[in-house]
Design a protein around this motif. Structure first.
Motif, PDB file in Angstrom:
ATOM      1  N   ASN A 166      -5.586  -5.196   8.200  1.00  0.00           N
ATOM      2  CA  ASN A 166      -5.178  -6.431   7.550  1.00  0.00           C
ATOM      3  C   ASN A 166      -4.889  -7.451   8.649  1.00  0.00           C
ATOM      4  OD1 ASN A 166      -3.410  -8.503   6.502  1.00  0.00           O
ATOM      5  ND2 ASN A 166      -3.200  -7.220   4.680  1.00  0.00           N
ATOM      6  N   PRO A 167      -5.614  -8.568   8.693  1.00  0.00           N
ATOM      7  CA  PRO A 167      -5.447  -9.519   9.801  1.00  0.00           C
ATOM      8  C   PRO A 167      -4.067 -10.181   9.846  1.00  0.00           C
ATOM      9  CG  PRO A 167      -6.969 -10.399   8.161  1.00  0.00           C
ATOM     10  CD  PRO A 167      -6.645  -9.000   7.746  1.00  0.00           C
ATOM     11  N   SER A 168      -3.387 -10.283   8.713  1.00  0.00           N
ATOM     12  CA  SER A 168      -2.083 -10.948   8.742  1.00  0.00           C
ATOM     13  C   SER A 168      -0.919  -9.990   8.985  1.00  0.00           C
ATOM     14  CB  SER A 168      -1.852 -11.725   7.438  1.00  0.00           C
ATOM     15  OG  SER A 168      -1.881 -10.856   6.339  1.00  0.00           O
ATOM     16  N   SER A 169      -0.981  -8.777   8.439  1.00  0.00           N
ATOM     17  CA  SER A 169       0.151  -7.851   8.589  1.00  0.00           C
ATOM     18  C   SER A 169      -0.080  -6.768   9.635  1.00  0.00           C
ATOM     19  CB  SER A 169       0.463  -7.178   7.253  1.00  0.00           C
ATOM     20  OG  SER A 169      -0.575  -6.278   6.903  1.00  0.00           O
ATOM     21  N   GLY A 170      -1.349  -6.447   9.890  1.00  0.00           N
ATOM     22  CA  GLY A 170      -1.651  -5.361  10.815  1.00  0.00           C
ATOM     23  C   GLY A 170      -1.715  -3.997  10.140  1.00  0.00           C
ATOM     24  N   ALA A 171      -1.579  -3.957   8.803  1.00  0.00           N
ATOM     25  CA  ALA A 171      -1.697  -2.683   8.084  1.00  0.00           C
ATOM     26  C   ALA A 171      -3.070  -2.088   8.391  1.00  0.00           C
ATOM     27  CB  ALA A 171      -1.523  -2.907   6.588  1.00  0.00           C
ATOM     28  N   TYR A 172      -3.130  -0.748   8.444  1.00  0.00           N
ATOM     29  CA  TYR A 172      -4.338  -0.088   8.938  1.00  0.00           C
ATOM     30  C   TYR A 172      -4.774   1.050   8.027  1.00  0.00           C
ATOM     31  CZ  TYR A 172      -7.447   2.465  12.095  1.00  0.00           C
ATOM     32  OH  TYR A 172      -8.523   3.096  12.654  1.00  0.00           O
ATOM     33  N   GLY A 173      -6.065   1.259   7.954  1.00  0.00           N
ATOM     34  CA  GLY A 173      -6.648   2.443   7.336  1.00  0.00           C
ATOM     35  C   GLY A 173      -6.898   2.320   5.850  1.00  0.00           C
ATOM     36  N   LEU A 174      -7.291   3.450   5.274  1.00  0.00           N
ATOM     37  CA  LEU A 174      -7.642   3.490   3.861  1.00  0.00           C
ATOM     38  C   LEU A 174      -6.486   3.060   2.974  1.00  0.00           C
ATOM     39  CD1 LEU A 174      -9.583   6.844   4.025  1.00  0.00           C
ATOM     40  CD2 LEU A 174     -10.573   4.627   3.463  1.00  0.00           C
ATOM     41  N   GLY A 175      -5.291   3.542   3.269  1.00  0.00           N
ATOM     42  CA  GLY A 175      -4.120   3.223   2.455  1.00  0.00           C
ATOM     43  C   GLY A 175      -3.332   2.047   2.972  1.00  0.00           C
ATOM     44  N   GLN A 176      -3.810   1.396   4.042  1.00  0.00           N
ATOM     45  CA  GLN A 176      -3.155   0.226   4.630  1.00  0.00           C
ATOM     46  C   GLN A 176      -1.690   0.514   4.969  1.00  0.00           C
ATOM     47  OE1 GLN A 176      -4.833  -3.206   5.265  1.00  0.00           O
ATOM     48  NE2 GLN A 176      -6.009  -1.371   5.665  1.00  0.00           N
ATOM     49  N   ALA A 177      -1.479   1.538   5.788  1.00  0.00           N
ATOM     50  CA  ALA A 177      -0.145   1.919   6.229  1.00  0.00           C
ATOM     51  C   ALA A 177       0.423   0.848   7.154  1.00  0.00           C
ATOM     52  CB  ALA A 177      -0.200   3.257   6.961  1.00  0.00           C
ATOM     53  N   LEU A 178       1.708   0.545   6.973  1.00  0.00           N
ATOM     54  CA  LEU A 178       2.379  -0.452   7.804  1.00  0.00           C
ATOM     55  C   LEU A 178       3.776   0.054   8.152  1.00  0.00           C
ATOM     56  CD1 LEU A 178       2.164  -3.276   9.043  1.00  0.00           C
ATOM     57  CD2 LEU A 178       3.215  -4.165   6.967  1.00  0.00           C
ATOM     58  N   PRO A 179       4.053   0.372   9.385  1.00  0.00           N
ATOM     59  CA  PRO A 179       3.124   0.394  10.509  1.00  0.00           C
ATOM     60  C   PRO A 179       2.163   1.581  10.389  1.00  0.00           C
ATOM     61  CG  PRO A 179       5.231   1.269  11.226  1.00  0.00           C
ATOM     62  CD  PRO A 179       5.410   0.806   9.789  1.00  0.00           C
ATOM     63  N   ALA A 180       1.035   1.436  10.994  1.00  0.00           N
ATOM     64  CA  ALA A 180      -0.009   2.459  10.890  1.00  0.00           C
ATOM     65  C   ALA A 180       0.426   3.803  11.440  1.00  0.00           C
ATOM     66  CB  ALA A 180      -1.263   1.979  11.606  1.00  0.00           C
ATOM     67  N   THR A 181       1.331   3.786  12.398  1.00  0.00           N
ATOM     68  CA  THR A 181       1.771   5.039  13.024  1.00  0.00           C
ATOM     69  C   THR A 181       2.505   5.955  12.053  1.00  0.00           C
ATOM     70  OG1 THR A 181       3.739   3.900  13.825  1.00  0.00           O
ATOM     71  CG2 THR A 181       1.872   4.080  15.351  1.00  0.00           C
TER      72      THR A 181
END
Length: 198
Positions: free
Chosen positions: A139-154
């Protein structure tokens, strides 16, 4: 907004339990048989890099420590048996994630092995809207990542160290997250429809 559902909606099938290994201890009244050729456990043959089927001449024998090539099992060090030359079944049951990643199934197909059929629609809708089933979506605005858009991705590290690249790890984390936070994937989808995030 958590919605209570039946406990079965968020239970992983037994073969998906992370870290679990199959019990390979035979029952007291069973006989354990060895493969016909312990150098080819379970009949698996090596594959040539070109993709063609390997011939007997291409097979690399499994040698005992300090065993010279071309010698038979009788020349193996004392105490080393045919059983020691076969693969450990626990090594073969290293988990669904390795198997699915190895055969490179698309994430939406892998998810069908994880999500119960009655929860599939909600899970599919959330993932489709959040990442478009892209394992590497950011997600360019939040930085959420991956299939489920985890935030933070870690956060996905709780399911495995390979979370940045493994869709199975991401799907397991996402399914677990939906179940813990909303009660089920269908409840997560109901929340998403109202808020446009989950």
């Amino acid at each position: 907004m958590a919605v209570a559902t039946s406990a079965s909606a968020c239970m992983l099938p037994i073969f998906l339990a992370t870290g679990a290994q199959a019990d390979t201890t035979p029952a007291a009244n069973t006989t354990v048989t060895q493969p016909a050729n312990p150098r080819e456990p379970n009949g698996i043959e090596p594959v040539k890099p070109t993709g063609s089927r390997a011939t007997a001449a291409d097979r690399t024998p499994i040698l005992a420590p300090n065993q010279a090539p071309g010698t038979d099992d009788a020349a193996a060090p004392q105490g080393l048996t045919d059983t020691a030359l076969t693969l450990n079944p626990n090594l073969l049951s290293s988990g669904l994630d390795l198997m699915m990643s190895a055969i490179e199934l698309p994430p939406h197909i892998i998810a069908k092995f994880i999500v119960p059929p009655d929860q599939w629609y909600g899970f599919d809708q959330v993932i489709s809207h959040e990442s478009g089933w892209n394992t590497f979506a950011v997600n360019p605005s939040s930085g959420a990542y991956g299939l489920g858009q985890a935030l933070p991705a870690t956060k996905m590290f709780t399911q495995g160290w390979d979370w940045p690249i493994n869709p199975v790890t991401q799907l397991l984390w996402t399914y677990d997250y939906m179940c813990q936070r909303y009660g089920s994937p269908n409840a997560a989808w109901a929340f998403w429809q109202v808020h446009h995030w989950y």
